[in-house]
Design a protein around this motif. Structure first.
Motif, PDB file in Angstrom:
ATOM      1  N   VAL A 230     -24.515   5.542 -34.391  1.00 35.69           N
ATOM      2  CA  VAL A 230     -25.062   6.387 -33.126  1.00 35.69           C
ATOM      3  C   VAL A 230     -23.738   6.795 -32.279  1.00 35.69           C
ATOM      4  O   VAL A 230     -22.776   5.890 -32.373  1.00 35.69           O
ATOM      5  CB  VAL A 230     -25.968   5.911 -32.273  1.00 35.69           C
ATOM      6  N   ILE A 231     -23.825   7.705 -31.595  1.00 33.76           N
ATOM      7  CA  ILE A 231     -22.647   8.143 -30.689  1.00 33.76           C
ATOM      8  C   ILE A 231     -23.158   8.098 -29.248  1.00 33.76           C
ATOM      9  O   ILE A 231     -24.188   8.708 -28.870  1.00 33.76           O
ATOM     10  CB  ILE A 231     -22.006   9.781 -30.912  1.00 33.76           C
ATOM     11  N   LYS A 232     -22.558   7.046 -28.539  1.00 35.12           N
ATOM     12  CA  LYS A 232     -23.146   7.100 -27.101  1.00 35.12           C
ATOM     13  C   LYS A 232     -21.649   6.722 -26.348  1.00 35.12           C
ATOM     14  O   LYS A 232     -20.680   6.563 -26.790  1.00 35.12           O
ATOM     15  CB  LYS A 232     -23.830   5.698 -27.157  1.00 35.12           C
ATOM     16  N   GLN A 233     -21.920   6.736 -25.013  1.00 39.38           N
ATOM     17  CA  GLN A 233     -21.104   6.568 -23.821  1.00 39.38           C
ATOM     18  C   GLN A 233     -21.177   5.017 -23.416  1.00 39.38           C
ATOM     19  O   GLN A 233     -22.284   4.630 -23.080  1.00 39.38           O
ATOM     20  CB  GLN A 233     -21.113   7.411 -22.681  1.00 39.38           C
ATOM     21  N   ILE A 234     -20.123   4.366 -23.231  1.00 37.66           N
ATOM     22  CA  ILE A 234     -20.033   2.865 -22.933  1.00 37.66           C
ATOM     23  C   ILE A 234     -20.344   2.948 -21.319  1.00 37.66           C
ATOM     24  O   ILE A 234     -19.545   3.699 -20.641  1.00 37.66           O
ATOM     25  CB  ILE A 234     -18.622   2.131 -23.087  1.00 37.66           C
ATOM     26  N   TYR A 235     -21.515   2.251 -20.787  1.00 42.22           N
ATOM     27  CA  TYR A 235     -21.459   2.099 -19.374  1.00 42.22           C
ATOM     28  C   TYR A 235     -21.428   0.747 -18.642  1.00 42.22           C
ATOM     29  O   TYR A 235     -21.527   0.305 -17.590  1.00 42.22           O
ATOM     30  CB  TYR A 235     -22.963   2.636 -19.160  1.00 42.22           C
ATOM     31  N   GLY A 236     -21.375  -0.289 -19.661  1.00 43.23           N
ATOM     32  CA  GLY A 236     -21.024  -1.778 -19.454  1.00 43.23           C
ATOM     33  C   GLY A 236     -20.105  -2.358 -20.479  1.00 43.23           C
ATOM     34  O   GLY A 236     -20.570  -2.197 -21.871  1.00 43.23           O
ATOM     35  N   VAL A 237     -19.279  -3.193 -20.045  1.00 44.55           N
ATOM     36  CA  VAL A 237     -18.367  -3.931 -21.147  1.00 44.55           C
ATOM     37  C   VAL A 237     -18.445  -5.335 -20.998  1.00 44.55           C
ATOM     38  O   VAL A 237     -19.052  -5.834 -19.887  1.00 44.55           O
ATOM     39  CB  VAL A 237     -16.871  -3.526 -21.073  1.00 44.55           C
ATOM     40  N   PRO A 238     -18.113  -6.333 -21.681  1.00 48.36           N
ATOM     41  CA  PRO A 238     -18.062  -7.590 -21.489  1.00 48.36           C
ATOM     42  C   PRO A 238     -17.602  -8.137 -20.314  1.00 48.36           C
ATOM     43  O   PRO A 238     -16.468  -7.502 -19.744  1.00 48.36           O
ATOM     44  CB  PRO A 238     -17.411  -8.533 -22.702  1.00 48.36           C
ATOM     45  N   GLY A 239     -18.280  -9.081 -19.498  1.00 48.72           N
ATOM     46  CA  GLY A 239     -17.830  -9.512 -18.234  1.00 48.72           C
ATOM     47  C   GLY A 239     -18.390  -8.698 -17.144  1.00 48.72           C
ATOM     48  O   GLY A 239     -18.491  -9.211 -16.096  1.00 48.72           O
ATOM     49  N   ASP A 240     -18.971  -7.433 -17.250  1.00 48.39           N
ATOM     50  CA  ASP A 240     -19.601  -6.759 -16.278  1.00 48.39           C
ATOM     51  C   ASP A 240     -20.730  -7.292 -15.759  1.00 48.39           C
ATOM     52  O   ASP A 240     -21.545  -8.175 -16.535  1.00 48.39           O
ATOM     53  CB  ASP A 240     -19.918  -5.252 -16.606  1.00 48.39           C
ATOM     54  N   ASP A 241     -21.210  -7.240 -14.580  1.00 53.65           N
ATOM     55  CA  ASP A 241     -22.079  -7.544 -13.796  1.00 53.65           C
ATOM     56  C   ASP A 241     -23.053  -6.220 -13.694  1.00 53.65           C
ATOM     57  O   ASP A 241     -22.426  -5.355 -13.131  1.00 53.65           O
ATOM     58  CB  ASP A 241     -22.186  -8.305 -12.614  1.00 53.65           C
ATOM     59  N   LEU A 242     -24.308  -6.160 -14.120  1.00 48.63           N
ATOM     60  CA  LEU A 242     -25.052  -5.038 -13.911  1.00 48.63           C
ATOM     61  C   LEU A 242     -26.595  -5.317 -13.675  1.00 48.63           C
ATOM     62  O   LEU A 242     -26.995  -6.598 -14.166  1.00 48.63           O
ATOM     63  CB  LEU A 242     -24.926  -4.029 -15.057  1.00 48.63           C
ATOM     64  N   THR A 243     -27.335  -4.470 -13.429  1.00 48.43           N
ATOM     65  CA  THR A 243     -28.764  -4.568 -13.183  1.00 48.43           C
ATOM     66  C   THR A 243     -29.348  -3.371 -13.600  1.00 48.43           C
ATOM     67  O   THR A 243     -28.980  -2.325 -13.377  1.00 48.43           O
ATOM     68  CB  THR A 243     -29.086  -4.514 -11.635  1.00 48.43           C
ATOM     69  N   LEU A 244     -30.596  -3.806 -14.466  1.00 51.92           N
ATOM     70  CA  LEU A 244     -31.333  -2.713 -15.041  1.00 51.92           C
ATOM     71  C   LEU A 244     -32.598  -2.327 -14.251  1.00 51.92           C
ATOM     72  O   LEU A 244     -33.170  -3.466 -13.750  1.00 51.92           O
ATOM     73  CB  LEU A 244     -31.744  -2.844 -16.561  1.00 51.92           C
ATOM     74  N   THR A 245     -32.874  -1.293 -13.892  1.00 49.57           N
ATOM     75  CA  THR A 245     -34.196  -0.972 -12.938  1.00 49.57           C
ATOM     76  C   THR A 245     -35.119  -0.052 -14.003  1.00 49.57           C
ATOM     77  O   THR A 245     -34.371   0.490 -15.055  1.00 49.57           O
ATOM     78  CB  THR A 245     -34.037  -0.548 -11.600  1.00 49.57           C
ATOM     79  N   MET A 246     -36.223   0.302 -13.863  1.00 49.24           N
ATOM     80  CA  MET A 246     -36.859   1.181 -14.433  1.00 49.24           C
ATOM     81  C   MET A 246     -36.296   2.505 -14.314  1.00 49.24           C
ATOM     82  O   MET A 246     -36.569   3.667 -14.832  1.00 49.24           O
ATOM     83  CB  MET A 246     -38.359   1.216 -14.250  1.00 49.24           C
ATOM     84  N   LYS A 247     -35.735   2.641 -13.132  1.00 49.05           N
ATOM     85  CA  LYS A 247     -35.080   4.162 -12.887  1.00 49.05           C
ATOM     86  C   LYS A 247     -33.787   4.147 -13.084  1.00 49.05           C
ATOM     87  O   LYS A 247     -32.841   5.279 -13.113  1.00 49.05           O
ATOM     88  CB  LYS A 247     -35.073   4.369 -11.399  1.00 49.05           C
ATOM     89  N   GLY A 248     -33.065   3.294 -13.613  1.00 48.25           N
ATOM     90  CA  GLY A 248     -31.466   3.251 -13.973  1.00 48.25           C
ATOM     91  C   GLY A 248     -30.939   2.038 -14.116  1.00 48.25           C
ATOM     92  O   GLY A 248     -31.456   0.913 -13.902  1.00 48.25           O
ATOM     93  N   MET A 249     -29.445   2.335 -14.023  1.00 49.99           N
ATOM     94  CA  MET A 249     -28.631   1.149 -14.029  1.00 49.99           C
ATOM     95  C   MET A 249     -27.762   1.008 -12.950  1.00 49.99           C
ATOM     96  O   MET A 249     -27.068   2.070 -12.367  1.00 49.99           O
ATOM     97  CB  MET A 249     -27.755   1.251 -15.392  1.00 49.99           C
ATOM     98  N   ILE A 250     -27.321  -0.289 -12.338  1.00 51.55           N
ATOM     99  CA  ILE A 250     -26.380  -0.567 -11.183  1.00 51.55           C
ATOM    100  C   ILE A 250     -25.425  -1.247 -11.447  1.00 51.55           C
ATOM    101  O   ILE A 250     -25.650  -2.483 -12.331  1.00 51.55           O
ATOM    102  CB  ILE A 250     -27.411  -1.079 -10.037  1.00 51.55           C
ATOM    103  N   THR A 251     -24.214  -0.801 -11.561  1.00 50.21           N
ATOM    104  CA  THR A 251     -22.852  -1.365 -11.720  1.00 50.21           C
ATOM    105  C   THR A 251     -22.184  -1.735 -10.366  1.00 50.21           C
ATOM    106  O   THR A 251     -22.816  -1.357  -9.309  1.00 50.21           O
ATOM    107  CB  THR A 251     -22.186  -0.840 -12.658  1.00 50.21           C
ATOM    108  N   LYS A 252     -21.343  -2.695 -10.415  1.00 49.53           N
ATOM    109  CA  LYS A 252     -20.403  -2.828  -9.321  1.00 49.53           C
ATOM    110  C   LYS A 252     -19.914  -1.520  -8.541  1.00 49.53           C
ATOM    111  O   LYS A 252     -19.607  -1.734  -7.481  1.00 49.53           O
ATOM    112  CB  LYS A 252     -19.016  -3.988  -9.604  1.00 49.53           C
ATOM    113  N   SER A 253     -19.867  -0.268  -9.176  1.00 49.13           N
ATOM    114  CA  SER A 253     -19.133   0.701  -8.883  1.00 49.13           C
ATOM    115  C   SER A 253     -20.070   1.861  -8.549  1.00 49.13           C
ATOM    116  O   SER A 253     -19.809   2.901  -7.876  1.00 49.13           O
ATOM    117  CB  SER A 253     -17.840   1.017  -9.389  1.00 49.13           C
TER     118      SER A 253
END
Length: 191
Positions: free
Chosen positions: A86-109
């Motif tokens: 698959v070809i995809k775009q990276i939205y999170g890498v090891p060490g990141d804190d993120l939150t998944l919701t049913m509406k999307g993804m929240i990262t630190k930025s």
């Protein structure tokens, strides 16, 4: 005028060499989850050169791959031991804190809007990973940014570094093919 046999063999050998090189360095993406087109493999992926925003070519872990093949989300191919990469775009890498919701993804930025669907295009239930906080994540979160129907990390979570084959960059893409209304820019935060 007839072509001499040595010239014919030379041309056939050259064509074979070009095809071999193309298969090694080029990837044809027909999935609408990223722009349809031809992508160039630009180098081996490793932990020191992968970052949020990179486009990558990846194999999915065995259980996810099996599900994707059964549902027809992945094609059969030899590149990933029986399945397409698959070809995809990276939205999170090891060490990141993120939150998944049913509406999307929240990262630190940023907050990215790409809703999680509960049914696929054939109205079958679509399993997805738990929503909530993923602190100090250990893998790479890969998202298809061209279509809200992309089957990606929203459903199967992060993949390990060993599953990422290469960086890729679009060489020739065909805008509008398979594209749906999918914002790929953050709603707030840094880009």
């Amino acid at each position: 005028m007839r072509m001499a046999r040595p010239t014919y063999l030379y041309c056939a050998g050259l064509l074979l060499a070009v095809i071999t090189l193309a298969l090694h360095f080029l990837v044809l993406n027909l999935s609408p989850s990223m722009p349809v087109g031809l992508y160039l493999k630009t180098g081996k992926a490793n932990a020191s050169n992968l970052k949020t925003g990179d486009l990558v070519l990846a194999c999915l872990p065995p259980e996810i791959k099996k599900f994707g093949l059964a549902r027809g989300y992945l094609g059969k191919a030899s590149i990933c031991q029986g399945a397409d990469a698959v070809i995809k775009q990276i939205y999170g890498v090891p060490g990141d804190d993120l939150t998944l919701t049913m509406k999307g993804m929240i990262t630190k930025s940023a907050y990215y809007i790409f809703p999680t669907k509960v049914r696929d295009s054939q109205n079958r239930p679509l399993p997805y990973i738990s929503r909530g906080a993923y602190n100090n994540t250990t893998g790479y979160w890969l998202i298809g940014t061209n279509s809200p129907d992309s089957w990606d990390a929203r459903y199967w979570g992060p993949v390990p570094l060993t599953n990422i084959l290469s960086h890729v960059k679009p060489l020739v893409v065909f805008p509008g093919i398979g594209e749906k209304d999918q914002p790929d820019q953050p709603i707030f935060g840094n880009e």
